[in-house]
Motif scaffolding. Structure first.
Motif, PDB file in Angstrom:
ATOM      1  N   GLN A  37     -76.190 -28.851 -63.956  1.00  0.00           N
ATOM      2  CA  GLN A  37     -77.583 -29.343 -63.643  1.00  0.00           C
ATOM      3  C   GLN A  37     -77.852 -28.967 -62.218  1.00  0.00           C
ATOM      4  O   GLN A  37     -78.733 -28.754 -61.793  1.00  0.00           O
ATOM      5  N   GLU A  38     -76.854 -29.325 -61.479  1.00  0.00           N
ATOM      6  CA  GLU A  38     -76.837 -29.046 -59.807  1.00  0.00           C
ATOM      7  C   GLU A  38     -77.087 -27.581 -59.466  1.00  0.00           C
ATOM      8  O   GLU A  38     -77.934 -27.374 -58.754  1.00  0.00           O
ATOM      9  N   TRP A  39     -76.086 -26.687 -60.399  1.00  0.00           N
ATOM     10  CA  TRP A  39     -76.209 -25.319 -59.922  1.00  0.00           C
ATOM     11  C   TRP A  39     -77.083 -24.493 -60.722  1.00  0.00           C
ATOM     12  O   TRP A  39     -77.164 -23.217 -60.418  1.00  0.00           O
ATOM     13  N   GLY A  40     -77.314 -24.796 -61.737  1.00  0.00           N
ATOM     14  CA  GLY A  40     -78.266 -24.035 -62.665  1.00  0.00           C
ATOM     15  C   GLY A  40     -77.648 -22.951 -63.479  1.00  0.00           C
ATOM     16  O   GLY A  40     -78.547 -21.612 -63.732  1.00  0.00           O
ATOM     17  N   PHE A  41     -76.436 -22.886 -63.770  1.00  0.00           N
ATOM     18  CA  PHE A  41     -76.004 -21.883 -64.496  1.00  0.00           C
ATOM     19  C   PHE A  41     -76.449 -21.789 -65.998  1.00  0.00           C
ATOM     20  O   PHE A  41     -76.541 -22.963 -66.385  1.00  0.00           O
ATOM     21  N   SER A  42     -75.968 -20.943 -66.729  1.00  0.00           N
ATOM     22  CA  SER A  42     -76.526 -20.948 -68.210  1.00  0.00           C
ATOM     23  C   SER A  42     -75.441 -21.584 -69.073  1.00  0.00           C
ATOM     24  O   SER A  42     -74.073 -21.621 -68.718  1.00  0.00           O
ATOM     25  N   ALA A  43     -75.889 -21.795 -70.355  1.00  0.00           N
ATOM     26  CA  ALA A  43     -74.672 -22.421 -71.081  1.00  0.00           C
ATOM     27  C   ALA A  43     -73.615 -21.519 -71.620  1.00  0.00           C
ATOM     28  O   ALA A  43     -72.567 -21.790 -71.733  1.00  0.00           O
ATOM     29  N   GLY A  44     -73.768 -20.149 -71.560  1.00  0.00           N
ATOM     30  CA  GLY A  44     -72.803 -18.994 -71.689  1.00  0.00           C
ATOM     31  C   GLY A  44     -71.645 -19.326 -70.703  1.00  0.00           C
ATOM     32  O   GLY A  44     -70.620 -19.172 -70.876  1.00  0.00           O
ATOM     33  N   VAL A  45     -72.270 -19.287 -69.437  1.00  0.00           N
ATOM     34  CA  VAL A  45     -71.402 -19.416 -68.129  1.00  0.00           C
ATOM     35  C   VAL A  45     -70.602 -21.034 -68.505  1.00  0.00           C
ATOM     36  O   VAL A  45     -69.232 -21.018 -67.863  1.00  0.00           O
ATOM     37  N   LEU A  46     -71.268 -21.788 -68.755  1.00  0.00           N
ATOM     38  CA  LEU A  46     -70.637 -23.184 -68.996  1.00  0.00           C
ATOM     39  C   LEU A  46     -69.290 -23.030 -70.002  1.00  0.00           C
ATOM     40  O   LEU A  46     -68.427 -23.631 -69.562  1.00  0.00           O
ATOM     41  N   THR A  47     -69.590 -22.541 -71.163  1.00  0.00           N
ATOM     42  CA  THR A  47     -68.529 -22.368 -72.164  1.00  0.00           C
ATOM     43  C   THR A  47     -67.480 -21.595 -71.713  1.00  0.00           C
ATOM     44  O   THR A  47     -66.297 -21.756 -71.917  1.00  0.00           O
ATOM     45  N   PHE A  48     -67.708 -20.714 -70.683  1.00  0.00           N
ATOM     46  CA  PHE A  48     -66.781 -19.492 -70.235  1.00  0.00           C
ATOM     47  C   PHE A  48     -65.961 -20.422 -69.351  1.00  0.00           C
ATOM     48  O   PHE A  48     -64.824 -20.019 -69.226  1.00  0.00           O
ATOM     49  N   ALA A  49     -66.483 -21.273 -68.469  1.00  0.00           N
ATOM     50  CA  ALA A  49     -65.985 -22.048 -67.385  1.00  0.00           C
ATOM     51  C   ALA A  49     -64.935 -22.745 -67.999  1.00  0.00           C
ATOM     52  O   ALA A  49     -63.823 -22.923 -67.593  1.00  0.00           O
ATOM     53  N   PHE A  50     -65.299 -23.414 -69.278  1.00  0.00           N
ATOM     54  CA  PHE A  50     -64.367 -24.390 -70.107  1.00  0.00           C
ATOM     55  C   PHE A  50     -63.082 -23.463 -70.617  1.00  0.00           C
ATOM     56  O   PHE A  50     -62.072 -23.956 -70.472  1.00  0.00           O
ATOM     57  N   SER A  51     -63.523 -22.270 -71.089  1.00  0.00           N
ATOM     58  CA  SER A  51     -62.553 -21.781 -72.027  1.00  0.00           C
ATOM     59  C   SER A  51     -61.655 -20.554 -71.195  1.00  0.00           C
ATOM     60  O   SER A  51     -60.658 -20.302 -71.711  1.00  0.00           O
ATOM     61  N   VAL A  52     -62.060 -20.203 -70.061  1.00  0.00           N
ATOM     62  CA  VAL A  52     -61.177 -19.345 -69.216  1.00  0.00           C
ATOM     63  C   VAL A  52     -59.883 -19.930 -69.196  1.00  0.00           C
ATOM     64  O   VAL A  52     -59.141 -19.398 -68.912  1.00  0.00           O
ATOM     65  N   TYR A  53     -59.766 -21.430 -69.142  1.00  0.00           N
ATOM     66  CA  TYR A  53     -58.606 -22.086 -68.991  1.00  0.00           C
ATOM     67  C   TYR A  53     -57.588 -21.788 -70.000  1.00  0.00           C
ATOM     68  O   TYR A  53     -56.416 -21.508 -69.670  1.00  0.00           O
ATOM     69  N   ALA A  54     -58.299 -21.484 -71.317  1.00  0.00           N
ATOM     70  CA  ALA A  54     -57.326 -21.320 -72.498  1.00  0.00           C
ATOM     71  C   ALA A  54     -56.881 -19.837 -72.481  1.00  0.00           C
ATOM     72  O   ALA A  54     -55.714 -19.372 -72.834  1.00  0.00           O
ATOM     73  N   LEU A  55     -57.694 -18.994 -71.843  1.00  0.00           N
ATOM     74  CA  LEU A  55     -57.094 -17.452 -71.704  1.00  0.00           C
ATOM     75  C   LEU A  55     -56.075 -17.343 -70.844  1.00  0.00           C
ATOM     76  O   LEU A  55     -55.186 -16.476 -70.774  1.00  0.00           O
ATOM     77  N   GLY A  56     -56.407 -18.072 -69.518  1.00  0.00           N
ATOM     78  CA  GLY A  56     -55.420 -18.108 -68.628  1.00  0.00           C
ATOM     79  C   GLY A  56     -54.077 -18.481 -69.105  1.00  0.00           C
ATOM     80  O   GLY A  56     -52.957 -18.105 -68.889  1.00  0.00           O
ATOM     81  N   LEU A  57     -53.995 -19.731 -70.020  1.00  0.00           N
ATOM     82  CA  LEU A  57     -52.933 -20.215 -70.601  1.00  0.00           C
ATOM     83  C   LEU A  57     -52.217 -19.429 -71.496  1.00  0.00           C
ATOM     84  O   LEU A  57     -50.946 -19.028 -71.697  1.00  0.00           O
ATOM     85  N   LEU A  58     -53.119 -18.696 -72.211  1.00  0.00           N
ATOM     86  CA  LEU A  58     -52.322 -17.598 -73.109  1.00  0.00           C
ATOM     87  C   LEU A  58     -51.712 -16.452 -72.528  1.00  0.00           C
ATOM     88  O   LEU A  58     -50.529 -16.004 -72.973  1.00  0.00           O
ATOM     89  N   VAL A  59     -52.399 -16.141 -71.435  1.00  0.00           N
ATOM     90  CA  VAL A  59     -51.615 -15.047 -70.564  1.00  0.00           C
ATOM     91  C   VAL A  59     -50.326 -15.467 -70.169  1.00  0.00           C
ATOM     92  O   VAL A  59     -49.297 -14.674 -70.044  1.00  0.00           O
TER      93      VAL A  59
END
Length: 413
Positions: A37-59
């Motif tokens: 809401q503050e920075w105005g990024f898209s829903a796709g960016v939101l879910t990527f920001a959440f899920s990039v954690y799991a991708l880093g974890l897998l690496v």
């Protein structure tokens, strides 16, 4: 005076520090919605920001999942804690979503480095009569930490304008404490050569465990996709479909599934691992169906009921599956085997949410959620069939063993 903590204190400390990693992993969920809401990024960016954690974890799991089998548990756990501390500091000062994604990726790498080493250490530090329970405790630490992190952060974002500073300042302090505690644990792994060679991406999967491992894949897909919805997608559903914007309701909704799963991990540990896995996947199926009805009817209490049902099932299914495998793993195989389990788990946790985030702008949020729910229900159904078949095999094996014992007993007499 001995430098190391006592065995009981070590077991408690290692378990608590491991849970802290997942407390931190759940913390960004409500704050990401606020930042959107503050920075105005898209829903796709939101879910990527959440899920990039799991991708880093897998690496990290794939590259360093077996590292602690060679260099020891404590050095790997400490390296993971330093990485987690760095990510908390970046979250604390991040000026935009790019830096949040960097922090989230580093957090995933640190948690991946920690996962197999801490899981192995928890089992090795557990009292002799609690070895089987230790796998369930590790699973409860994961689920409980994720849920509690979301709940506490949601409350902070509801009641204070400085939630980001408060949350990540406290978490940075917890990681510092974790570094101190782990420094005073004694090493449980025997160092072996081949540390550099172990960094090539691979998973340890002994032949005797393969049937159980592959049968557990749909269990993990259904189980981990369930809390991923609440932690990664539910903020958007609450805001856009239900018209709810408060941090507390977002955090509470995200908390219910993982929080219930943590309780379930302890309750289900009293029952046979196969029974726990089978019952758990059945509850995941039922819970996802109830959530689907609740979202379709725009009735939040029904969504919460489904979250509790599915969360209880997730805890029982995941903890049960770990208990089916963990007692049969040799000490030098533990980190590599846990890397395999968590690789499947976190692919299931992260990738579907990223896909959903990309599809939602094209399909619409609710049709995307309905497809997501259908995948969870289908995987849970496959799990039920597979686990029921293995349960019948277990029963037949026990009957055969009993019959052989009955035949050989008169000969001994």
């Amino acid at each position: 005076m001995s430098r190391a903590l006592s065995p009981v204190k070590t077991f408690a400390a290692v378990t608590a520090v491991f849970a802290a990693f997942f407390l931190a992993a759940g913390a960004p969920t409500p704050l990401l919605a606020v930042r959107q809401q503050e920075w105005g990024f898209s829903a796709g960016v939101l879910t990527f920001a959440f899920s990039v954690y799991a991708l880093g974890l897998l690496v990290a799991l794939l590259i360093a999942g077996s590292l602690s089998d060679h260099v020891g548990r404590r050095p790997v756990m400490l390296a993971a804690l330093y990485g987690e501390l760095a990510s908390m500091i970046i979250f604390l000062v991040a000026p935009n979503i790019t830096w949040v994604i960097v922090a989230r990726l580093l957090q995933g790498l640190a948690t991946g480095l920690a996962t197999s080493a801490f899981n192995a250490a928890i089992i090795e530090h557990a009292p002799a009569h609690r070895k089987k329970l230790a796998g369930g405790i590790a699973a409860a630490s994961v689920a409980g930490g994720l849920g509690l992190g979301a709940l506490l952060t949601g409350a902070a974002s509801q009641f204070t304008p400085a939630a980001n500073t408060l949350v990540f300042g406290i978490l940075a302090g917890i990681m510092l404490l974790g570094i101190v505690l782990v420094s005073f644990t004694h090493e449980t792994a025997t160092k072996r050569p081949g540390a550099v060679r172990s960094l090539s991406p691979r998973i340890t999967l002994p032949p005797r465990l393969r049937l159980e491992f592959f049968a557990g894949i749909p269990v993990h897909i259904a189980g981990w996709m369930f809390p991923a919805f609440f932690l990664g997608l539910s903020p958007a559903v609450l805001r856009l479909h239900f018209g709810l914007h408060g941090g507390l309701v977002t955090g509470f909704t995200a908390f219910l599934g993982p929080g219930t799963a943590a309780v379930s991990s302890f309750v289900s540990s009293r029952y046979a691992a196969r029974r726990s896995t089978l019952a758990g996947t059945s509850l995941v199926l039922a819970g996802m169906a109830v959530v689907l009805i609740g979202v379709s009817a725009t009735w939040l209490p029904l969504v919460w009921i489904g979250a509790v049902l599915g969360g209880f099932g997730f805890g029982g299914a995941f903890g049960g599956n770990v208990r089916l495998i963990a007692p049969h793993v040799q000490p030098h195989e533990r980190a590599g085997v846990f890397a395999g389990i968590y690789t499947v788990a976190y692919l299931s946790f992260g990738v579907p949410v990223i896909i959903a985030g990309q599809l939602a702008p094209r399909w619409g949020l609710i049709p995307t959620f309905e497809s997501y729910a259908a995948v969870v229900i289908a995987m849970a159904a496959i799990s039920i069939v597979a686990q029921a078949g293995l349960a019948r095999r277990d029963t037949a094996t026990r009957h055969e063993a009993s019959s052989q014992a009955a035949v050989t007993e008169p000969v001994r007499n």
